[in-house]
Design a protein around this motif. Structure first.
Motif, PDB file in Angstrom:
ATOM      1  N   GLU A 527       0.826  -1.214   0.000  1.00 39.21           N
ATOM      2  CA  GLU A 527       0.000   0.000   0.000  1.00 39.21           C
ATOM      3  C   GLU A 527       0.854   1.255   0.000  1.00 39.21           C
ATOM      4  OE1 GLU A 527      -3.542   2.351   0.147  1.00 39.21           O
ATOM      5  OE2 GLU A 527      -3.078   0.301  -0.479  1.00 39.21           O
ATOM      6  N   VAL A 528       1.894   1.297   0.828  1.00 43.28           N
ATOM      7  CA  VAL A 528       2.770   2.467   0.874  1.00 43.28           C
ATOM      8  C   VAL A 528       3.517   2.624  -0.438  1.00 43.28           C
ATOM      9  CG1 VAL A 528       4.801   3.477   2.007  1.00 43.28           C
ATOM     10  CG2 VAL A 528       3.014   2.398   3.383  1.00 43.28           C
ATOM     11  N   ALA A 529       3.945   1.483  -1.036  1.00 44.33           N
ATOM     12  CA  ALA A 529       4.630   1.543  -2.334  1.00 44.33           C
ATOM     13  C   ALA A 529       3.728   2.157  -3.393  1.00 44.33           C
ATOM     14  CB  ALA A 529       5.071   0.136  -2.742  1.00 44.33           C
ATOM     15  N   LYS A 530       2.436   1.813  -3.360  1.00 42.09           N
ATOM     16  CA  LYS A 530       1.489   2.415  -4.314  1.00 42.09           C
ATOM     17  C   LYS A 530       1.350   3.908  -4.070  1.00 42.09           C
ATOM     18  CE  LYS A 530      -1.405  -1.664  -5.177  1.00 42.09           C
ATOM     19  NZ  LYS A 530      -2.758  -2.247  -5.030  1.00 42.09           N
ATOM     20  N   MET A 531       1.372   4.301  -2.824  1.00 45.72           N
ATOM     21  CA  MET A 531       1.269   5.724  -2.496  1.00 45.72           C
ATOM     22  C   MET A 531       2.510   6.484  -2.968  1.00 45.72           C
ATOM     23  SD  MET A 531      -0.338   5.359   1.359  1.00 45.72           S
ATOM     24  CE  MET A 531      -0.753   7.077   1.605  1.00 45.72           C
ATOM     25  N   LEU A 532       3.654   5.765  -3.037  1.00 45.94           N
ATOM     26  CA  LEU A 532       4.899   6.406  -3.473  1.00 45.94           C
ATOM     27  C   LEU A 532       5.003   6.492  -4.987  1.00 45.94           C
ATOM     28  CD1 LEU A 532       7.383   4.721  -0.961  1.00 45.94           C
ATOM     29  CD2 LEU A 532       6.855   7.158  -1.074  1.00 45.94           C
ATOM     30  N   SER A 533       4.559   5.408  -5.668  1.00 42.54           N
ATOM     31  CA  SER A 533       4.843   5.342  -7.115  1.00 42.54           C
ATOM     32  C   SER A 533       3.620   5.186  -7.987  1.00 42.54           C
ATOM     33  CB  SER A 533       5.798   4.165  -7.388  1.00 42.54           C
ATOM     34  OG  SER A 533       5.160   2.938  -7.051  1.00 42.54           O
ATOM     35  N   GLY A 534       2.442   5.054  -7.413  1.00 42.91           N
ATOM     36  CA  GLY A 534       1.251   4.842  -8.209  1.00 42.91           C
ATOM     37  C   GLY A 534       0.922   3.365  -8.303  1.00 42.91           C
ATOM     38  N   SER A 535      -0.018   3.034  -9.190  1.00 41.98           N
ATOM     39  CA  SER A 535      -0.493   1.654  -9.274  1.00 41.98           C
ATOM     40  C   SER A 535       0.546   0.708  -9.842  1.00 41.98           C
ATOM     41  CB  SER A 535      -1.770   1.593 -10.126  1.00 41.98           C
ATOM     42  OG  SER A 535      -1.523   2.127 -11.415  1.00 41.98           O
ATOM     43  N   ALA A 541      10.247   0.959  -5.421  1.00 41.29           N
ATOM     44  CA  ALA A 541       9.161   1.471  -4.588  1.00 41.29           C
ATOM     45  C   ALA A 541       8.882   0.530  -3.422  1.00 41.29           C
ATOM     46  CB  ALA A 541       7.901   1.657  -5.426  1.00 41.29           C
ATOM     47  N   ILE A 542       8.925  -0.781  -3.698  1.00 43.79           N
ATOM     48  CA  ILE A 542       8.705  -1.759  -2.637  1.00 43.79           C
ATOM     49  C   ILE A 542       9.779  -1.639  -1.573  1.00 43.79           C
ATOM     50  CG2 ILE A 542       8.745  -4.223  -2.099  1.00 43.79           C
ATOM     51  CD1 ILE A 542       6.155  -3.485  -3.322  1.00 43.79           C
TER      52      ILE A 542
END
Length: 551
Positions: A527-535, A541-542
């Motif tokens: 979830e945080v990775a998505k918030m950092l880099s998008g979908s 990002a991970i």
């Protein structure tokens, strides 16, 4: 503390159940996923107005139920005063019916929205963007200072004095107005009183006079019949009493031959004696009774006076006339002794003023005592939050009049730039600066006010980067002493959470519904990775998300 929240049939939510813990809880989700819906449902058990448009299924009721631990917040008296069962783990439920009606329950006891708002205000503080408007409210400024100064006891004492003071002023004003009116009516009241007083009225007098008049008006008829009765009893030709005496003599002759002969004789003898007494009494009455026109006239005139007074004053009895006379006497005395009564009230008012001045001076001293703390603490927080030249000023003045909060007038002023002139916050601060000022104030209050739960609804709007990281740190620090829930869209704040929930939408055959679930550590990484880099997730990002969470 909010332990759990259950929602069914509300907006996009079919049915969800969320269990909360202490510390900092973060709630994330895409725009439109339903984060605001979650708060909307919560607002129902906080006593906000309901709307049938919020029903997902228009034919079923909506139920929102919250479970709170309230054992440490001194709410026992509030429950007892409202006849609601107190439980340390209290359940608040709100039901919205398809008809548009709503019902509220606390521990299964029906309550009104006033009580619901009163208790929920002490359980949850929801901070959303619109609450920033409080920075324009002098009452909010006063509350902040009083909370940090721990003025609750002083304010309670002042409030009671102020209530008595306002009540006494109102009483004096009413006295003066009534006196002015009664002064104008004094001559007429005096005339009415003297007329009633000179009548020398007595309780039950009217009934006795009416009976006397009835008897006097029929005196001749009464006398004639009394004489005839007396003649029948004791006069010739065949007096009843003589016949009874003869009968007694006859019974006496045969009494020895009858088992109860003597008893029969005694009974007849007793009847004869009673009739003799009655005859004597009737004879005396007939001799005393004469037709007396003068007496009749006197009785009639007295009754006419009474009837006239009753008609004039629109009453039905002498008791009411006497009560009216007493009321007139009291009103006349009020006018005559008004100056003395007014002096007594004014003296009591002066005493209250002295007491109010004494307590309000103590409140003022206590408030001023925390000004430096408030200023330095908020400026220090704002510097951490990226406003290095923040200048926070508490403007203070004394009112000439007593107010509900004392004599102090307090306003928060702010300047965000070096050399800036402090002014009302909403007039000179940007949206991001306003959010940071409010967060600083809430952080300062949290240790003093001890709210069970504070909810931040996207307070991070308008900030990012290092400032967002510091905001998250402040919320995490607040979470060490209270329950904090933050709805956020920033990864810097998200990773500070002790617990993480995600709100998401799913499409069904005929509708779209929102749901919420608690994320595991690995779910949080994604979830945080998505918030950092998008979908589109990348290994970088991970790893970045994992590092942020681990730190």
């Amino acid at each position: 503390m909010l332990k759990s929240l259950s929602i069914s049939n509300y907006a996009l939510i079919d049915k969800v159940e969320v269990v909360f813990d202490g510390g900092l809880t973060v709630i994330t989700g895409e725009t439109g996923a339903g984060k605001s819906v979650l708060l909307g449902a919560l607002s129902l058990i906080l006593g906000q107005r309901s709307d049938t448009n919020a029903l997902l299924n228009k034919e079923q009721k909506c139920v929102v139920e919250g479970e709170f631990f309230i054992g440490n917040y001194g709410l026992v008296d509030l429950f007892e005063d409202n006849d609601v069962d107190y439980e340390e783990v209290t359940i608040i439920r709100r039901e919205l019916l398809p008809s548009g009606k709503s019902r509220a329950f606390v521990n299964d006891t029906p309550v009104n929205l006033g009580f619901l708002k009163g208790i929920s205000a002490q359980l949850i503080d929801v901070h959303s963007q619109h609450q920033n408007l409080l920075l324009d409210d002098s009452g909010f400024h006063m509350m902040v200072v009083d909370t940090l100064a721990d003025n609750a006891k002083l304010l309670t004492d002042y409030s009671q004095l102020f209530k008595n003071y306002k009540s006494l002023i109102k009483e004096i004003d009413a006295m003066i107005a009534e006196n002015d009116k009664q002064k104008a009516d004094l001559d007429y009241m005096q005339f009415q009183f003297e007329q009633l007083d000179s009548a020398n009225l007595k309780v039950d007098e009217q009934k006795e006079l009416e009976q006397s008049l009835e008897q006097l008006s029929h005196a001749e008829e009464i006398k004639t019949n009394l004489v005839e009765v007396v003649n029948n009893l004791s006069q010739e030709p065949s007096p009843v009493i003589d016949l009874l005496a003869d009968s007694v003599s006859k019974l006496e002759k045969i009494s020895s031959y009858l088992p109860d002969g003597d008893e029969l004789r005694q009974r007849l003898e007793s009847a004869k004696i009673d009739l003799k007494d009655l005859a004597d009494d009737l004879e005396t009455r007939s001799e005393d009774l004469d037709f007396d026109p003068e007496t009749i006239q006197q009785v009639q005139e007295r009754l006419d006076l009474i009837y006239g007074l009753q008609q004039k004053h629109r009453v039905d009895s002498i008791e009411e006339l006497i009560a009216l006379k007493d009321d007139l006497q009291q009103n006349i005395d009020k006018v005559n002794f008004f100056d003395d009564d007014l002096k007594s009230k004014q003296k009591a008012l002066d005493t209250l003023k002295k007491d109010l001045n004494k307590v309000s001076a103590s409140i003022t001293k206590s408030r001023k005592g925390v000004f430096t703390l408030v200023k330095s603490s908020i400026e220090k927080q704002l510097q951490v939050l990226g406003i290095p030249h923040a200048n926070f000023v508490i403007e203070h003045a004394l009112s000439d009049e007593f107010t509900v909060n004392g004599k102090d007038e307090i306003q928060f002023l702010f300047a965000g730039n070096k050399g800036g002139v402090p002014a009302p916050i909403n007039k000179v601060a940007s949206g991001g600066e306003i959010s940071r000022v409010m967060l600083s104030i809430k952080s300062l209050l949290s240790s003093s006010k001890g709210l069970p739960t504070i909810i931040f609804d996207e307070i991070d709007t308008g900030v990012s980067g290092e400032v967002a990281d510091q905001m998250g740190g402040i919320m995490a620090h607040m979470g060490s002493s209270m329950q904090v829930i933050s709805i956020t869209h920033l990864p810097q704040i998200t990773v500070k959470g002790d617990h993480h929930f995600k709100v998401f939408k799913t499409d069904q055959a005929d509708k779209t519904i929102s749901n919420i679930r608690k994320l595991s550590h690995e779910d949080r990484v994604v979830e945080v990775a998505k918030m950092l880099s998008g979908s589109t997730l990348s290994d970088a990002a991970i790893e970045n998300a994992r590092a942020l969470l681990n730190n």
